[in-house]
Write an enzyme that holds these catalytic residues in place. Sequence first.
Site, short mmCIF file in Angstrom:
data_model
loop_
_atom_site.label_atom_id
_atom_site.label_comp_id
_atom_site.label_asym_id
_atom_site.label_seq_id
_atom_site.Cartn_x
_atom_site.Cartn_y
_atom_site.Cartn_z
N HIS A 129 0.66 -1.36 0.08
CA HIS A 129 -0.06 -0.05 0.00
C HIS A 129 0.76 1.28 0.02
CE1 HIS A 129 -3.36 -2.49 2.09
NE2 HIS A 129 -3.32 -2.76 0.86
N ALA A 130 1.95 1.13 -0.79
CA ALA A 130 2.66 2.52 -0.91
C ALA A 130 1.88 3.74 -1.24
CB ALA A 130 3.83 2.22 -2.07
#
Lengths: 532, 222
Positions: A467-468
Site C-alpha cells: 500500500h505504498a
Amino acid sequence: MSAQLDADVLIVGAGVAGAMAAHDLAQKGLRVVILEAGPRFTRGEVLSRQRDIWEQDNSSLYPNTELAPRTSPSRPDESHIDNHGPVRFGAHFLRGVGGTTWHWQAVTPRFVPADFELRSRYGVGIDWPFGYDVLEPDYIRAEQEMGVSGDGDLGSPRHAPYPQGPVAPSYADTEIARHLHPHGLVFETRPTARNSAPYDGRPACLGHHNCSNMCPIGAQYAGIVHVEKSEALGVRVLSETLATQLSSDDQGRITGVSYRRSDGQTGELRARVYLLAANPLETVRLCLASRSEARPNGIANSSGMVGRRLMDHFNVGARFNLPFDVFPGRGPLTGFATAQWRDGAFRAKHGAVLMSFENIDVVSEVATQALKTHPHDPVALGKEIRKLSARRVVMTAAVEQLPDPDNRVWIDFAKRDSSGMPRIQVHYSTGDYTERGRDVARGQIERIASLLGASAPEFSQSFFAVHASGTMMMGHDPRQFVTDPDGRCHDHSNLFVAGGALFPANSTANPTLTIAALALRTSRAMRAQMAS
Amino acid sequence: MSTALCMCLGHNNKTTLGDGERVLKRRTAMSMVLAYPVLGLSATDLWGRVPRDTVSAALEAAMPPMENPEDPGFDVFERLSQIVCLNPSLDKTTAARIFGLIKVEPWGLHHVGAVYGKLLAHLSEDGTPRPLSDLIDEGHLSDGEAWFVSHLLTTWYLGIYYHESQPEPVRVSFETSLMWAALDGYLDPPGFSGAQPGDWTAPPPAALALSGSGDNAESGTE
C-alpha cells in the site's frame, strides 16, 4: 488536436488508476495512449504457472521481464529496489497490463471522514486539501465502476447504496463474530470489489479462494476490466513499453515522453496532457530520471518533495488455534473486520488500526508443521492436518502511518536495473506513532484470542509493502506539495498524477478504491482543462 | 493453453469464460459424503480418521520383487510410496516426477532399495508389509533411512520436492498433493472450487455428520 501529437492524453501505467482515467477520457471522445512497461498475460497462463512453481507468493506466478523487473517476496535479492534505513520496505506491486489488482484481495473500504482532517482534528499528520464530502461522489462512481459489494459502512458514511449486496460471509467469519459480539467487539463484512451476483458481464464469486493470486473466473474486479473497456473505445495500450524520460519546454509544459520497448525500439510520444499513473515508487523514478539542465532535480520537483513522505501500512499478522472447528478458507479470502479502531481521540497519540480476520486456508502451513511432529506416520499426520486446518485462523491489523519527509524514494544514476533505468533507493522507518498503534493492535488481538478460548497468538510483523503512498503528495502550497488538489503538478500545468502517491494521509483503508476515486476526479480536471 | 492446465481440466467440470479460458472446478465434497456410509465409518471417525480400508489396501497389495537393491525400478518406488503414505492410489504422474528427481540424488536409488529391502525383511506373518512408522519405532531403519521416509512423505504431502542436487525446490504436484486429500474434500486447493455462491456460509457437509460429536464437542461453545 495538433497533427504532430500522438494523442490528447498520454498515460504512463496500465493499472487501475490509469485504466479508470483512460476509460473516462475515452468515453468523452478523447484520444488516449497508455504506456505500460510490463507485459500482457492471460488468466490461463498465470493459473497454469501457479500449478507449476514451488514459490507460494503471489508475484512468482507473473512474468518477470528485463524491461519491468518484478518485486518478489520470495526473491528479495532480485529486486530492483535498494533499501536503506532501519526498516526494509518490501515493495510489492505488479507490473503488467492491468496492474497490481490482478492479485489483490479486492478489499475496498473508503477512508473515514477524519482521515481527511488528521491535523485539524488530532494535531498530527497533514490534512487532505479537501474533505470526505468532496470525494464521496467519486467514491460512489468508483464503486459502481468496480462493482463493489457490501452492506455496512465500516465507519464511512454513505449516501448511496453499494452496487451489490455483500458476498456471502464464510462460516468461519460468522461463527467468530457471533462469539465476539457479546464482548462488545463488532466484526462485520468488508466491502469488496467482488461480485455477489453477476455484474457488468462478470460472474458471481464461486469461492475459489485464490483471490490474492488471481481470480480464475473474473468475479473479482481487476484493472484489466477497464483496460479492455478502454480499448473497446479506441484507447491504445502499448505493453512492454517503458517510459524513460519526460521532456519539458521553457514554460514548464511537458512536451513528450521517451520510451524504450522490449525489442529495443526507442522513440517519443507527444500529447496535450500527460498522466503519471504508475506505482508511487515508479512514478518517482520517472520524474527524478527526467533531470535536465533546466531541471536538475527532475520533473515536478521544484519543491524537492518528489519521493518524500513515503507511507505504507504496518501489517501486524497473527495466527492462533481455536478450540472449535470453523473451516477457514472456504469462500473468498476476505474475512470480517472491525471499525472500532479506525478513528477516535486516540489518534492524537497513536495510529489507527483496521483489524480483520482473513478467511485464508492454512493447509500448506499446517501440513509443514505437522510433518515435523509426525515425519513417518501418515495416520497421525492426516489427523493433525485436518484438525489444524479447521481451527487455525489468521488476523491482520493495518496500522496507519504519518508522513515523514525522511521516509523517501530516490534514484541512483550509478546503479541500473535490468531495464537500464536508475535503481530505486528507499529510506524507511516506522516511527513511534505507528509503533504505538502496532502495540495496541497486538494487545487487542491477544484479547480476542483469549475471548475465543484460543491458543496464544503467534505474531508476525512486516512491512509487506503493498500500500505504498504519499511520494507525490497533493496540496495547495507549491513549496510543500508536488501537485494541486486535482492531481495537477504545480510545476507543469499539463502533467497530472494518479495513484496512492497523491495521498497526504494513508488512513487504515486498503487504498485501491480511493485511488480509483481520485483517478476519476483527476480525469475530470484534465477534461475541464482541455475543454478550456 | 499449457499442458499443465489441460491436465488439470481433464478431470474437472468446464465452464467457458469470455476469451475461452476455463473455470477450474472440482466436486469432491459431495462424493466424499456419499461414500461415507460405504466405507463403514462412524461419524466420530471423520476428523481423526484415515479410512481403514484405504490403509488396508495400501498394505495388502502385492510387493513387486526387487532384483537389484542398488537399482530399483519404478514399480518398486511406486509401491514404496504407497506404503510410506499408506495410500494405494497415488497419482502415477506425480510418482514418476518424484522418482525422476530421486534418481539423480547421489543417495536416491540406494535409499529406495534399502528401505524397500527392510519392508521385505520385516513382513507380517501373512506376508504383507507393515507400516514404516512401526519399523522405525522398532529400530529396523537407520537414521538415514528414516529420514528418507520422512522425505518421501513430505514430498507427497506438500507437492514440493526439496532437491539436494538442484538449486531450487521443484513442484511435483498441486491439486493432487496429499495434504488436500487429508481434508476429505471439504476444501479444494486454491483456484479450484466445486462450490456454488454462498455454499461456504454453512459448515461443510462432512462436518454436519459430526454434529454433537467428535472434536467439536471439546469447544464447549455450543
